[in-house]
Design a protein around this motif. Structure first.
Motif, PDB file in Angstrom:
ATOM      1  N   ILE A  74       1.181  -1.032  -0.107  1.00  0.00           N
ATOM      2  CA  ILE A  74      -0.129  -0.402   0.100  1.00  0.00           C
ATOM      3  C   ILE A  74       1.062   0.849  -0.112  1.00  0.00           C
ATOM      4  O   ILE A  74       1.584   1.109   0.904  1.00  0.00           O
ATOM      5  CB  ILE A  74      -0.865   0.367   1.345  1.00  0.00           C
ATOM      6  N   ILE A  75       1.237   1.748  -1.422  1.00  0.00           N
ATOM      7  CA  ILE A  75       1.541   3.625  -1.140  1.00  0.00           C
ATOM      8  C   ILE A  75       0.730   3.989  -0.170  1.00  0.00           C
ATOM      9  O   ILE A  75      -0.627   4.503  -1.097  1.00  0.00           O
ATOM     10  CB  ILE A  75       1.308   3.301  -2.781  1.00  0.00           C
ATOM     11  N   VAL A  76       1.225   5.017   0.622  1.00  0.00           N
ATOM     12  CA  VAL A  76       0.303   5.535   1.276  1.00  0.00           C
ATOM     13  C   VAL A  76       0.572   7.823   0.570  1.00  0.00           C
ATOM     14  O   VAL A  76       2.252   7.665   0.964  1.00  0.00           O
ATOM     15  CB  VAL A  76       0.450   6.063   2.488  1.00  0.00           C
ATOM     16  N   ALA A  77      -0.487   8.056  -0.172  1.00  0.00           N
ATOM     17  CA  ALA A  77      -0.048   9.627  -0.904  1.00  0.00           C
ATOM     18  C   ALA A  77      -0.971  10.443   0.000  1.00  0.00           C
ATOM     19  O   ALA A  77      -2.312  10.378   0.846  1.00  0.00           O
ATOM     20  CB  ALA A  77      -0.002   8.520  -1.933  1.00  0.00           C
ATOM     21  N   ARG A  84      -4.485   9.299   1.491  1.00  0.00           N
ATOM     22  CA  ARG A  84      -5.132   7.650   1.049  1.00  0.00           C
ATOM     23  C   ARG A  84      -4.170   6.515   0.563  1.00  0.00           C
ATOM     24  O   ARG A  84      -2.534   7.367   0.122  1.00  0.00           O
ATOM     25  CB  ARG A  84      -5.536   8.441  -0.725  1.00  0.00           C
ATOM     26  N   GLY A  85      -4.058   6.076   0.428  1.00  0.00           N
ATOM     27  CA  GLY A  85      -3.666   3.999   0.470  1.00  0.00           C
ATOM     28  C   GLY A  85      -3.974   4.355  -1.051  1.00  0.00           C
ATOM     29  O   GLY A  85      -4.920   3.673  -1.847  1.00  0.00           O
ATOM     30  N   LEU A  86      -2.843   3.153  -1.847  1.00  0.00           N
ATOM     31  CA  LEU A  86      -3.111   3.100  -3.227  1.00  0.00           C
ATOM     32  C   LEU A  86      -2.331   1.410  -3.201  1.00  0.00           C
ATOM     33  O   LEU A  86      -1.653   0.992  -2.764  1.00  0.00           O
ATOM     34  CB  LEU A  86      -2.282   3.731  -4.199  1.00  0.00           C
ATOM     35  N   ILE A  87      -3.242   0.731  -3.170  1.00  0.00           N
ATOM     36  CA  ILE A  87      -2.933  -0.995  -3.260  1.00  0.00           C
ATOM     37  C   ILE A  87      -2.149  -0.982  -4.793  1.00  0.00           C
ATOM     38  O   ILE A  87      -2.674  -0.766  -6.168  1.00  0.00           O
ATOM     39  CB  ILE A  87      -4.090  -1.752  -3.485  1.00  0.00           C
ATOM     40  N   VAL A  88      -0.982  -1.137  -4.675  1.00  0.00           N
ATOM     41  CA  VAL A  88      -0.149  -1.702  -5.840  1.00  0.00           C
ATOM     42  C   VAL A  88       0.436  -2.999  -5.579  1.00  0.00           C
ATOM     43  O   VAL A  88       0.809  -3.629  -4.736  1.00  0.00           O
ATOM     44  CB  VAL A  88       0.617  -1.034  -6.019  1.00  0.00           C
ATOM     45  N   ASP A  89       1.245  -3.845  -6.795  1.00  0.00           N
ATOM     46  CA  ASP A  89       1.534  -5.242  -7.072  1.00  0.00           C
ATOM     47  C   ASP A  89       3.600  -4.852  -5.982  1.00  0.00           C
ATOM     48  O   ASP A  89       3.267  -5.836  -5.587  1.00  0.00           O
ATOM     49  CB  ASP A  89       1.766  -5.600  -8.482  1.00  0.00           C
TER      50      ASP A  89
END
Length: 146
Positions: A74-77, A84-89
């Motif tokens: 999860i990239i927290v931006a 917001r968190g973004l789910i990435v591989d």
């Protein structure tokens, strides 16, 4: 002017985000689903006592929703003054790109990804899509993190 981008993967595609918007990169942790949110909102997680909304980036871009595993992150931006968190591989690396090297996204009405792109940059052997963070969340109506 030079910009540093954190690059990451969704499937076989490479994406980049301005490093100044990134607050942290977390290991995957399961989300708590919320009712009546868009399909691409995976839910929320506890970020040191703060409720962090998490967006399934693949689903937001119009692709198959992510089935997260322990390998996902999860990239927290910081987006529009909110976290917001973004789910990435997977996160790849940090690269430097000159502003003039970032080409505008192509004009097409059929590609769902294009509205969320700031542009594209060619880096050695790959094309990196630079995401427009505010554009990703323009219609996400979530409460501000508590």
């Amino acid at each position: 002017m030079a910009r540093q981008l954190i690059t990451f993967h969704l499937g076989t595609q490479s994406f980049g985000l301005d490093i100044m918007a990134i607050r942290e990169i977390r290991a995957w942790s399961p989300t708590t689903r919320l009712p009546h949110v868009p399909h691409y909102v995976a839910g929320v997680v506890n970020l040191r006592g703060t409720v962090l909304p998490v967006i399934d980036l693949a689903a937001r871009l119009g692709w198959e929703p992510t089935s997260p595993t322990d390998r996902h992150v999860i990239i927290v931006a910081q987006i529009g003054g909110q976290l917001r968190g973004l789910i990435v591989d997977a996160v790849s690396d940090i690269v430097t790109a000159q502003d003039e090297d970032i080409q505008p996204a192509p004009a097409t009405s059929t590609d769902a990804v294009v509205p969320y792109l700031e542009g594209l940059v060619a880096l050695e052997d790959r094309m990196v899509m630079v995401l427009d963070l505010p554009g990703l969340t323009t219609d996400v109506d979530l409460p501000e993190a508590a």
